[in-house]
Design a protein around this motif. Structure first.
Motif, short mmCIF file in Angstrom:
data_model
loop_
_atom_site.label_atom_id
_atom_site.label_comp_id
_atom_site.label_asym_id
_atom_site.label_seq_id
_atom_site.Cartn_x
_atom_site.Cartn_y
_atom_site.Cartn_z
N ASP A 139 42.31 46.86 31.77
CA ASP A 139 42.96 46.95 33.09
C ASP A 139 42.15 47.78 34.07
N TRP A 140 41.63 48.94 33.60
CA TRP A 140 40.87 49.80 34.52
C TRP A 140 39.67 49.07 35.10
N LEU A 141 39.02 48.19 34.28
CA LEU A 141 37.85 47.48 34.75
C LEU A 141 38.24 46.39 35.76
N ASN A 142 39.34 45.70 35.49
CA ASN A 142 39.83 44.71 36.46
C ASN A 142 40.10 45.36 37.81
N GLU A 143 40.76 46.52 37.78
CA GLU A 143 41.06 47.23 39.03
C GLU A 143 39.78 47.67 39.72
N PHE A 144 38.82 48.16 38.94
CA PHE A 144 37.55 48.61 39.50
C PHE A 144 36.78 47.44 40.12
N LEU A 145 36.81 46.27 39.48
CA LEU A 145 36.12 45.10 40.01
C LEU A 145 36.76 44.63 41.32
N VAL A 146 38.08 44.75 41.42
CA VAL A 146 38.76 44.43 42.68
C VAL A 146 38.29 45.40 43.77
N TYR A 147 38.18 46.67 43.42
CA TYR A 147 37.70 47.69 44.34
C TYR A 147 36.28 47.34 44.83
N LEU A 148 35.42 46.88 43.92
CA LEU A 148 34.04 46.55 44.26
C LEU A 148 33.92 45.32 45.16
N ARG A 149 34.91 44.47 45.13
CA ARG A 149 34.86 43.24 45.94
C ARG A 149 34.97 43.53 47.44
N ASN A 150 35.46 44.70 47.77
CA ASN A 150 35.60 45.05 49.19
C ASN A 150 34.23 45.53 49.70
N PRO A 151 33.62 44.81 50.63
CA PRO A 151 32.27 45.17 51.09
C PRO A 151 32.15 46.59 51.65
N LYS A 152 33.18 47.10 52.29
CA LYS A 152 33.08 48.46 52.85
C LYS A 152 32.92 49.51 51.75
N ASN A 153 33.47 49.24 50.56
CA ASN A 153 33.33 50.20 49.45
C ASN A 153 31.90 50.25 48.93
N PRO B 207 27.46 57.46 42.94
CA PRO B 207 28.37 58.45 42.36
C PRO B 207 29.77 58.40 42.98
N GLU B 208 29.85 58.11 44.31
CA GLU B 208 31.17 58.00 44.96
C GLU B 208 31.92 56.77 44.44
N ILE B 209 31.22 55.68 44.28
CA ILE B 209 31.84 54.45 43.74
C ILE B 209 32.31 54.70 42.32
N ALA B 210 31.49 55.36 41.51
CA ALA B 210 31.83 55.63 40.11
C ALA B 210 33.10 56.45 39.98
N LYS B 211 33.37 57.34 40.94
CA LYS B 211 34.58 58.17 40.89
C LYS B 211 35.85 57.33 40.86
N HIS B 212 35.80 56.15 41.43
CA HIS B 212 36.99 55.29 41.47
C HIS B 212 37.29 54.64 40.12
N SER B 213 36.42 54.85 39.16
CA SER B 213 36.66 54.30 37.83
C SER B 213 37.23 55.35 36.87
N ASN B 214 37.23 56.61 37.31
CA ASN B 214 37.65 57.74 36.46
C ASN B 214 36.68 58.00 35.31
N TYR B 215 35.46 57.50 35.43
CA TYR B 215 34.41 57.76 34.44
C TYR B 215 33.20 58.32 35.16
N SER B 216 32.37 59.05 34.43
CA SER B 216 31.11 59.52 35.00
C SER B 216 30.22 58.30 35.22
N TYR B 217 29.25 58.46 36.09
CA TYR B 217 28.33 57.35 36.38
C TYR B 217 27.65 56.87 35.10
N GLN B 218 27.20 57.80 34.25
CA GLN B 218 26.50 57.43 33.02
C GLN B 218 27.41 56.63 32.08
N HIS B 219 28.64 57.13 31.92
CA HIS B 219 29.58 56.44 31.02
C HIS B 219 29.99 55.08 31.60
#
Length: 196
Positions: A155-169, A175-187
């Motif tokens: 579910d978290w990945l589906n939500e994150f992919l929806v977030y990424l579909r928005n061009p303004k994001n 690193p700012e984009i990664a914060k919306h996944s609740n994981y570190s960039y590396q993870h």
């Protein structure tokens, strides 16, 4: 089958001898289970099992129980070419090593049985068209199951992919984009490679 284009028949007896066809066939186990041998490999097939048998395949089946039954949908090479090229690569299906087999979900199984029961009382032309419709539905069920294997993201990945579909994001830093996944960039990077 009652037709050289497309047809079906119910079978409640073994077909214990290896054989092949000049046409294509979908074998559907209606109830209980059978032992299906195709191209020298043995499978235990239960209710809802479907297998596409190509003209180049040899197969046989033996029922485990007197209540076992199969539905066999036969269709001509020209119908196979039209349907397979509409949905799959015909060359891939012809060259595939193992059988194209899968299990129908309950809703699709019930719909196929219902359509088949109705089709057996139709005039020949309608019977052929209905058989082609059923064969098409079986191919779609296979494709749907194949695609569902790829869609099963957390579910978290589906939500994150929806977030990424928005061009303004995408104007944000990584690193700012990664914060919306609740994981570190590396993870997040490791998880992306794992799932995508």
């Amino acid at each position: 089958y009652g037709s050289s284009i497309a047809g079906f028949h119910w079978r409640n007896t073994d077909f214990p001898h290896l054989h092949n066809h000049t046409h294509w066939e979908f074998l559907l186990v209606v109830n209980v289970k059978i032992q299906h041998t195709i191209n020298s490999k043995k499978y235990t097939a239960t209710k809802g099992y479907v297998c596409l048998i190509r003209p180049s395949d040899t197969h046989k089946f033996i029922f485990d129980d007197k209540k076992s039954e199969t539905l066999n949908f036969g269709f001509s090479n020209s119908i196979a070419e039209k349907l397979l090229t509409a949905h799959l690569s015909l060359a891939d299906v012809l060259n595939q090593e193992g059988p194209l087999s899968f299990i129908l979900n309950n809703d699709t199984y019930d719909a196929i049985i219902s359509k088949t029961l109705a089709a057996q009382f139709f005039p020949q032309e309608t019977y052929e068209q209905y058989t082609i419709l059923i064969v098409n539905r079986l191919l779609l069920a296979y494709i749907e199951q194949k695609l569902n294997k790829f869609e099963a993201y957390p579910d978290w990945l589906n939500e994150f992919l929806v977030y990424l579909r928005n061009p303004k994001n995408l104007r944000q830093s990584i690193p700012e984009i990664a914060k919306h996944s609740n994981y570190s960039y590396q993870h997040l990077s490791k998880l992306f490679k794992k799932h995508l």
